[in-house]
Design a protein around this motif. Structure first.
Motif, PDB file in Angstrom:
ATOM      1  N   TRP A   1       0.831  -1.220   0.000  1.00  0.00           N
ATOM      2  CA  TRP A   1       0.000   0.000   0.000  1.00  0.00           C
ATOM      3  C   TRP A   1       0.855   1.256   0.000  1.00  0.00           C
ATOM      4  O   TRP A   1       0.483   2.259  -0.613  1.00  0.00           O
ATOM      5  N   ILE A   2       2.002   1.215   0.659  1.00  0.00           N
ATOM      6  CA  ILE A   2       2.919   2.353   0.613  1.00  0.00           C
ATOM      7  C   ILE A   2       4.009   2.130  -0.431  1.00  0.00           C
ATOM      8  O   ILE A   2       4.810   3.030  -0.693  1.00  0.00           O
ATOM      9  N   GLU A   3       4.043   0.932  -1.036  1.00  0.00           N
ATOM     10  CA  GLU A   3       5.033   0.570  -2.040  1.00  0.00           C
ATOM     11  C   GLU A   3       6.448   0.857  -1.532  1.00  0.00           C
ATOM     12  O   GLU A   3       7.271   1.472  -2.214  1.00  0.00           O
TER      13      GLU A   3
ATOM     14  N   PHE B   1       5.737   4.483  10.476  1.00  0.00           N
ATOM     15  CA  PHE B   1       4.641   3.690   9.922  1.00  0.00           C
ATOM     16  C   PHE B   1       3.550   3.480  10.974  1.00  0.00           C
ATOM     17  O   PHE B   1       2.358   3.593  10.680  1.00  0.00           O
ATOM     18  N   LEU B   2       3.957   3.214  12.204  1.00  0.00           N
ATOM     19  CA  LEU B   2       2.978   3.020  13.269  1.00  0.00           C
ATOM     20  C   LEU B   2       2.251   4.320  13.598  1.00  0.00           C
ATOM     21  O   LEU B   2       1.031   4.325  13.815  1.00  0.00           O
ATOM     22  N   LEU B   3       2.975   5.438  13.613  1.00  0.00           N
ATOM     23  CA  LEU B   3       2.336   6.738  13.850  1.00  0.00           C
ATOM     24  C   LEU B   3       1.387   7.091  12.704  1.00  0.00           C
ATOM     25  O   LEU B   3       0.315   7.666  12.936  1.00  0.00           O
ATOM     26  N   TYR B   4       1.781   6.736  11.486  1.00  0.00           N
ATOM     27  CA  TYR B   4       0.889   6.947  10.343  1.00  0.00           C
ATOM     28  C   TYR B   4      -0.405   6.160  10.514  1.00  0.00           C
ATOM     29  O   TYR B   4      -1.501   6.665  10.226  1.00  0.00           O
ATOM     30  N   LEU B   5      -0.316   4.927  11.006  1.00  0.00           N
ATOM     31  CA  LEU B   5      -1.510   4.123  11.241  1.00  0.00           C
ATOM     32  C   LEU B   5      -2.421   4.780  12.273  1.00  0.00           C
ATOM     33  O   LEU B   5      -3.655   4.741  12.133  1.00  0.00           O
ATOM     34  N   CYS B   6      -1.834   5.386  13.304  1.00  0.00           N
ATOM     35  CA  CYS B   6      -2.642   6.076  14.321  1.00  0.00           C
ATOM     36  C   CYS B   6      -3.417   7.240  13.706  1.00  0.00           C
ATOM     37  O   CYS B   6      -4.628   7.390  13.947  1.00  0.00           O
ATOM     38  N   VAL B   7      -2.723   8.076  12.927  1.00  0.00           N
ATOM     39  CA  VAL B   7      -3.381   9.225  12.296  1.00  0.00           C
ATOM     40  C   VAL B   7      -4.413   8.754  11.287  1.00  0.00           C
ATOM     41  O   VAL B   7      -5.524   9.304  11.194  1.00  0.00           O
ATOM     42  N   GLN B   8      -4.082   7.723  10.516  1.00  0.00           N
ATOM     43  CA  GLN B   8      -5.007   7.207   9.509  1.00  0.00           C
ATOM     44  C   GLN B   8      -6.256   6.627  10.165  1.00  0.00           C
ATOM     45  O   GLN B   8      -7.377   6.819   9.661  1.00  0.00           O
ATOM     46  N   LEU B   9      -6.092   5.949  11.297  1.00  0.00           N
ATOM     47  CA  LEU B   9      -7.249   5.394  12.001  1.00  0.00           C
ATOM     48  C   LEU B   9      -8.153   6.511  12.515  1.00  0.00           C
ATOM     49  O   LEU B   9      -9.392   6.392  12.461  1.00  0.00           O
TER      50      LEU B   9
ATOM     51  N   VAL C   1     -15.918   2.310   2.168  1.00  0.00           N
ATOM     52  CA  VAL C   1     -14.471   2.531   2.099  1.00  0.00           C
ATOM     53  C   VAL C   1     -13.895   2.790   3.487  1.00  0.00           C
ATOM     54  O   VAL C   1     -12.918   2.157   3.902  1.00  0.00           O
ATOM     55  N   THR C   2     -14.504   3.736   4.217  1.00  0.00           N
ATOM     56  CA  THR C   2     -13.975   4.067   5.548  1.00  0.00           C
ATOM     57  C   THR C   2     -14.154   2.909   6.530  1.00  0.00           C
ATOM     58  O   THR C   2     -13.298   2.688   7.394  1.00  0.00           O
ATOM     59  N   GLY C   3     -15.236   2.143   6.379  1.00  0.00           N
ATOM     60  CA  GLY C   3     -15.459   1.017   7.278  1.00  0.00           C
ATOM     61  C   GLY C   3     -14.441  -0.085   7.085  1.00  0.00           C
ATOM     62  O   GLY C   3     -13.841  -0.579   8.054  1.00  0.00           O
ATOM     63  N   VAL C   4     -14.220  -0.482   5.832  1.00  0.00           N
ATOM     64  CA  VAL C   4     -13.267  -1.563   5.544  1.00  0.00           C
ATOM     65  C   VAL C   4     -11.852  -1.164   5.945  1.00  0.00           C
ATOM     66  O   VAL C   4     -11.138  -1.925   6.619  1.00  0.00           O
ATOM     67  N   PHE C   5     -11.443   0.042   5.552  1.00  0.00           N
ATOM     68  CA  PHE C   5     -10.091   0.470   5.870  1.00  0.00           C
ATOM     69  C   PHE C   5      -9.910   0.716   7.371  1.00  0.00           C
ATOM     70  O   PHE C   5      -8.808   0.537   7.894  1.00  0.00           O
ATOM     71  N   SER C   6     -10.957   1.105   8.064  1.00  0.00           N
ATOM     72  CA  SER C   6     -10.861   1.276   9.514  1.00  0.00           C
ATOM     73  C   SER C   6     -10.531  -0.048  10.197  1.00  0.00           C
ATOM     74  O   SER C   6      -9.675  -0.106  11.089  1.00  0.00           O
ATOM     75  N   VAL C   7     -11.195  -1.116   9.770  1.00  0.00           N
ATOM     76  CA  VAL C   7     -10.940  -2.440  10.346  1.00  0.00           C
ATOM     77  C   VAL C   7      -9.516  -2.890  10.042  1.00  0.00           C
ATOM     78  O   VAL C   7      -8.786  -3.371  10.926  1.00  0.00           O
ATOM     79  N   VAL C   8      -9.094  -2.712   8.788  1.00  0.00           N
ATOM     80  CA  VAL C   8      -7.747  -3.132   8.391  1.00  0.00           C
ATOM     81  C   VAL C   8      -6.680  -2.360   9.157  1.00  0.00           C
ATOM     82  O   VAL C   8      -5.721  -2.940   9.694  1.00  0.00           O
ATOM     83  N   VAL C   9      -6.835  -1.038   9.228  1.00  0.00           N
ATOM     84  CA  VAL C   9      -5.843  -0.206   9.917  1.00  0.00           C
ATOM     85  C   VAL C   9      -5.819  -0.498  11.408  1.00  0.00           C
ATOM     86  O   VAL C   9      -4.752  -0.543  12.029  1.00  0.00           O
ATOM     87  N   LEU C  10      -6.978  -0.726  12.002  1.00  0.00           N
ATOM     88  CA  LEU C  10      -7.032  -1.062  13.431  1.00  0.00           C
ATOM     89  C   LEU C  10      -6.298  -2.364  13.709  1.00  0.00           C
ATOM     90  O   LEU C  10      -5.533  -2.458  14.690  1.00  0.00           O
TER      91      LEU C  10
END
Length: 266
Positions: free
Chosen positions: A130-132, A143-151, A187-196
């Motif tokens: 996803w980030i290639e 990467f972990l901080l990015y996941l926090c902001v993205q969530l 979109v937001t629901g699926v990605f929320s689960v994946v990112v969490l």
């Protein structure tokens, strides 16, 4: 420039999907739109800033050097040979560092060659499509901080999309009237689960000072084969592990070995 070429399509798709979803949330009768109409701009501005920050952190993690091994110089700076001899069986000392079979560089312990990036990466965790880019020594914490902001952005977007759903008498009218919001909700629901899930996994890995590669393939890794199934030679305890992981003010010797049993071989 190689990173721009190889991941241009993926990064473009990420930006388009992010801002298209954000635009849908602002154009429909959601909480954000209602705040704008009442002249209450704090919430819309904050949401826009969170989305912008998530995009900026995405590009930061995606484009930064994950810890590529560029030469043999300084390969043994973190783990001295005498320490390895004390901590590991004699037959395994030479396996702490070895020549990579692809790029022929001397690999530091915990490094691995990435076939997608075509380079060895220090403290290799995984290659994220996803980030290639690889996730490794230099960008794992980011990467972990990015996941926090993205969530945060995704969960806020999920709640906003739900607030705009309107209910009408027939299913057909309901679907037509809410089609774009339903897409944003999906979109937001699926990605929320994946990112969490990713966030929880990487917090756990950081807490025990291991990587995805080491966790999944320890039976194939030379410096972990001799350890017990529950033993991690890099573990210093949760507090120290998390401190080392998130501390950016000093260099951490990720290859340093620790033993909970004195005079025991790892």
């Amino acid at each position: 420039m190689r990173l721009f070429r190889s991941g241009c399509l993926v990064r473009t798709a990420h930006v388009i999907l992010t801002w298209l979803t954000t635009l849908i949330l602002f154009l429909h009768n959601t909480d954000l739109r209602q705040c704008e109409e009442r002249g209450e701009l704090l919430q819309p501005v904050l949401f826009g800033c969170v989305v912008l920050l998530s995009v900026m952190m995405y590009f930061t993690v995606s484009l930064m050097d994950p810890g590529f091994v560029l030469s043999d110089s300084g390969a043994k700076s973190a783990v001295e040979e005498d320490e390895l001899e004390k901590m590991m069986p004699h037959t395994e000392v030479s396996q702490g560092q070895r020549r990579c079979g692809h790029c022929y560089l001397l690999q530091p312990m915990r490094a691995r060659h990435c076939k997608e990036c075509k380079q060895c990466v220090r403290r290799y965790d995984h290659h994220c499509p996803w980030i290639e880019n690889c996730v490794g020594e230099r960008n794992h914490r980011w990467f972990l901080l990015y996941l926090c902001v993205q969530l945060l952005a995704l969960s806020w977007g999920l709640q906003t999309a739900w607030s705009g759903i309107t209910f009408v008498s027939t299913w057909q009218q309901w679907f037509v009237q809410n089609s774009f919001l339903l897409g944003a909700l999906a979109v937001t629901g699926v990605f929320s689960v994946v990112v969490l899930l990713l966030l929880c996994i990487h917090l756990y890995l950081a807490a025990i000072n291991t990587t995805t590669w080491e966790f999944m393939s320890r039976h194939r890794i030379s410096y972990l084969k001799s350890c017990d199934s529950e033993e991690n030679p890099f573990d210093r305890g949760v507090i120290c592990n998390l401190w080392d992981f998130f501390c950016v003010c000093r260099t951490v010797a990720w290859e340093r070995l620790y033993s909970r049993r004195s005079n025991s071989a790892v």
